[in-house]
Design an enzyme around this catalytic site. Structure first.
Site, PDB file in Angstrom:
ATOM      1  N   GLY A   9      11.152   4.583  -5.554  1.00 40.93           N
ATOM      2  CA  GLY A   9      10.962   3.134  -5.616  1.00 40.93           C
ATOM      3  C   GLY A   9      10.035   2.762  -6.750  1.00 40.93           C
ATOM      4  O   GLY A   9       9.186   1.868  -6.629  1.00 40.93           O
ATOM      5  N   ARG A  34      16.643   2.655  -8.230  1.00 42.22           N
ATOM      6  CA  ARG A  34      18.054   2.278  -8.374  1.00 42.22           C
ATOM      7  C   ARG A  34      18.340   1.514  -9.664  1.00 42.22           C
ATOM      8  O   ARG A  34      19.452   1.565 -10.175  1.00 42.22           O
ATOM      9  CB  ARG A  34      18.483   1.413  -7.180  1.00 42.22           C
ATOM     10  CG  ARG A  34      18.514   2.151  -5.855  1.00 42.22           C
ATOM     11  CD  ARG A  34      18.846   1.205  -4.710  1.00 42.22           C
ATOM     12  NE  ARG A  34      17.815   0.204  -4.549  1.00 42.22           N
ATOM     13  CZ  ARG A  34      17.904  -0.823  -3.706  1.00 42.22           C
ATOM     14  NH1 ARG A  34      18.993  -0.982  -2.969  1.00 42.22           N
ATOM     15  NH2 ARG A  34      16.921  -1.698  -3.599  1.00 42.22           N
ATOM     16  N   TYR A 153      12.615  -2.674  11.755  1.00 42.45           N
ATOM     17  CA  TYR A 153      11.733  -2.349  10.625  1.00 42.45           C
ATOM     18  C   TYR A 153      10.469  -1.662  11.132  1.00 42.45           C
ATOM     19  O   TYR A 153      10.043  -0.637  10.580  1.00 42.45           O
ATOM     20  CB  TYR A 153      11.377  -3.607   9.830  1.00 42.45           C
ATOM     21  CG  TYR A 153      10.364  -3.332   8.735  1.00 42.45           C
ATOM     22  CD1 TYR A 153      10.708  -2.535   7.646  1.00 42.45           C
ATOM     23  CD2 TYR A 153       9.065  -3.825   8.819  1.00 42.45           C
ATOM     24  CE1 TYR A 153       9.772  -2.243   6.654  1.00 42.45           C
ATOM     25  CE2 TYR A 153       8.131  -3.540   7.837  1.00 42.45           C
ATOM     26  CZ  TYR A 153       8.490  -2.753   6.750  1.00 42.45           C
ATOM     27  OH  TYR A 153       7.565  -2.467   5.786  1.00 42.45           O
TER      28      TYR A 153
END
Length: 252
Positions: A9, A34, A153
């Site tokens: 990330g 990404r 989450y």
């Protein structure tokens, strides 16, 4: 080569701030994210500013086969990773359990838990062979307490907390440190992702208070990795002054 740090990330937020901090500390970096354009921009900045080497890995940590291939394909000298920062993670949606989106659940579980495991499985083996290393898992206040509509989450971040404890036990014989860092409200792209691109809704999360910033968490990581060899910071919970719990904040 210099010491090597691997950050997932890495293209924005806490990952980007951590990359800049490690580069300033003289680490060569493996940056995994990404978004190729963001990785290229960050890599160019760090190599120019700090005269370090950078390996860019454009991948989604949910893709087990691709992650395994790309990490194992690194040249041998790049596998001497001293610092692994498992930062990639996200939240999607804010629904009660009876109205939750199952695709959102899959995305969170596959990223926050399984993706962290896919990377850690490979890198921890390298560290075991070297008999040294430090794994830093970025958790959340959501891994310490559950809040309204946080359900899945929160469950994924509780899993990160438990995995950090398990890793610490399993890797103890090899001199490998494991630290979990759990931030409260940090102003990054997190809320934009949670609300699926609704920037105005995301901004309201931080209205009337000063949240943490990505650099605050990078500073905490710098403190953790700078401790003497015989000292490990197991667990760190970091909150903005205006936040007492996951759900209780003071707004002006």
């Amino acid at each position: 080569m210099n010491k090597i740090g691997l950050i997932t990330g890495a293209s924005s937020g806490i990952g980007e701030a951590t990359a800049e901090m490690l580069a300033a500390e003289g680490y060569d970096l493996i940056l995994l994210a990404r978004r190729e354009d963001k990785l290229i921009e960050l890599s160019d900045k760090l190599t120019s500013k700090f005269n370090i080497q950078v390996k860019k890995i454009v991948a989604d940590i949910r893709d087990k086969e691709n992650i395994s291939y790309l990490l194992n394909a690194l040249p041998a000298q790049w596998k001497s990773v001293q610092i692994l920062v498992n930062n990639a993670g996200l939240s999607q949606g804010l629904n009660s359990i009876d109205t939750g989106d199952v695709d959102d659940w899959d995305t969170m579980i596959d990223t926050n838990v399984k993706g962290l495991l896919y990377v850690s499985r490979i890198v921890s083996e390298w560290m075991v062979s070297a008999q040294t290393g430090h794994i830093i898992n970025i958790g959340s206040i959501a891994g310490k307490e559950v809040y309204l509509n946080g359900n899945v989450y929160c469950a994924t971040k509780h899993a990160v907390d438990a995995l950090s404890q398990g890793m610490r036990i399993d890797l103890l014989p090899y001199g490998i440190k494991v630290t979990a860092i759990h931030p409260g409200m940090v102003e990054t792209e997190f809320s934009v992702v949670r609300f699926k691109g609704d920037v105005n809704r995301a901004k309201k999360v931080y209205e009337g208070l000063e949240p943490l910033y990505a650099k605050d968490i990078a500073d905490a990581i710098q403190f953790v990795i700078s401790r003497p060899k015989h000292v490990n910071i197991n667990d760190m919970l970091i909150m903005p002054t205006a936040q007492a719990t996951a759900a209780i904040v003071k707004r002006d």
